[in-house]
Design a protein around this motif. Sequence first.
Motif, PDB file in Angstrom:
ATOM      1  N   LYS A   9       0.830  -1.281  -0.156  1.00 59.82           N
ATOM      2  CA  LYS A   9       0.070   0.072  -0.002  1.00 59.82           C
ATOM      3  C   LYS A   9       1.017   1.234  -0.111  1.00 59.82           C
ATOM      4  O   LYS A   9       0.654   2.273  -0.876  1.00 59.82           O
ATOM      5  N   GLN A  10       1.860   1.332   0.807  1.00 53.98           N
ATOM      6  CA  GLN A  10       2.957   2.691   0.776  1.00 53.98           C
ATOM      7  C   GLN A  10       3.517   2.643  -0.455  1.00 53.98           C
ATOM      8  O   GLN A  10       3.578   3.752  -1.116  1.00 53.98           O
ATOM      9  N   CYS A  13       0.976   4.037  -3.009  1.00 55.34           N
ATOM     10  CA  CYS A  13       1.009   5.727  -2.720  1.00 55.34           C
ATOM     11  C   CYS A  13       2.075   6.428  -3.340  1.00 55.34           C
ATOM     12  O   CYS A  13       2.033   7.387  -3.776  1.00 55.34           O
ATOM     13  N   ASN A  17       1.814   9.288  -6.120  1.00 54.97           N
ATOM     14  CA  ASN A  17       2.269  10.650  -5.713  1.00 54.97           C
ATOM     15  C   ASN A  17       3.652  10.947  -6.929  1.00 54.97           C
ATOM     16  O   ASN A  17       3.214  12.346  -7.312  1.00 54.97           O
ATOM     17  N   GLY A  48      -0.287   1.725  -9.021  1.00 54.97           N
ATOM     18  CA  GLY A  48      -0.045   2.958  -8.333  1.00 54.97           C
ATOM     19  C   GLY A  48       0.197   4.386  -9.369  1.00 54.97           C
ATOM     20  O   GLY A  48      -0.238   5.394  -9.471  1.00 54.97           O
ATOM     21  N   TYR A  80     -10.000   3.727  -3.275  1.00 47.89           N
ATOM     22  CA  TYR A  80      -9.823   4.975  -3.845  1.00 47.89           C
ATOM     23  C   TYR A  80     -10.991   5.565  -4.354  1.00 47.89           C
ATOM     24  O   TYR A  80     -10.822   6.640  -5.096  1.00 47.89           O
TER      25      TYR A  80
END
Length: 267
Positions: A9-10, A13, A17, A48, A80
């Motif tokens: 998950k990190q 993200c 970004n 991502g 999301y």
Amino acid sequence: MQQRHLNRKQYFCELANTARTFYMEYLNTYIKLTPDTRVLEIGCGEGGNLLPFAEQGCKVTGIDICQTRINEAQTFFTEYHQQGTFICQNFLLSEEPRTENERYDLVLIHDVIEHIEPSNKRDFLLHIKHFLKQDGIAFFGFPAWQNPFGGHQQISVGLASKLPFIHLLPKPLYKVLLKTSGATASIIGELMSIRASRVTIENFERLVSEVGYTICKRTLWLINPHYKQKFHINPRRQWTFFANIPYLRNFYTTSAWYLLRQTQKQS
């Protein structure tokens, strides 16, 4: 192995970004993103990179050979509240779109080409052309082979994951170092595959020209934009003089970005 490689998950993200902050700006001269824009990512992982495009209303599709990553992409997109199509398949075995409308305006291939076996690279690049619209854009990004971590040794464990340039060691010595640092057989196998692939700036540009792509834009990064997420370091482009020194530039290019179009045949 860094925590981000374990916490997917990190990782998702962080990729989102970077795509939101840098990819959009990089692409905006060549493609306008609208709800009609079709975006395909090859080697999408958890998806991502695709999230910001979905947030812009684009129709996004991701393909990856790993079912676990596809499952994670579907889960994260649901979290999301975004729409995306995710397919588990070897891209080289993917059926070609039948019509221009089924093809894609943008194809993303980021940190993937260095994982493709040398014998398959030409077929891989040719197959992508069948998925691109006539005026479509292909975005490639990859670490130049000779840069400090161009072998992806950071995915290993122990001391080896922190040592720069060890992927340039002779193969037997490199394998011993990885093994004594605690790397599993699967990790060693993946790193040996990347070592065999050895994507350099010169080899990549030669190959894309041979198979019929035109380079619209190229940026060689001294400091990879993704390091903003990973290490809180601001990105920095190569100085023009150093970027134009063949072969040597591979040692200090942490990421090479390209926008490609299919070369138009002369009538």
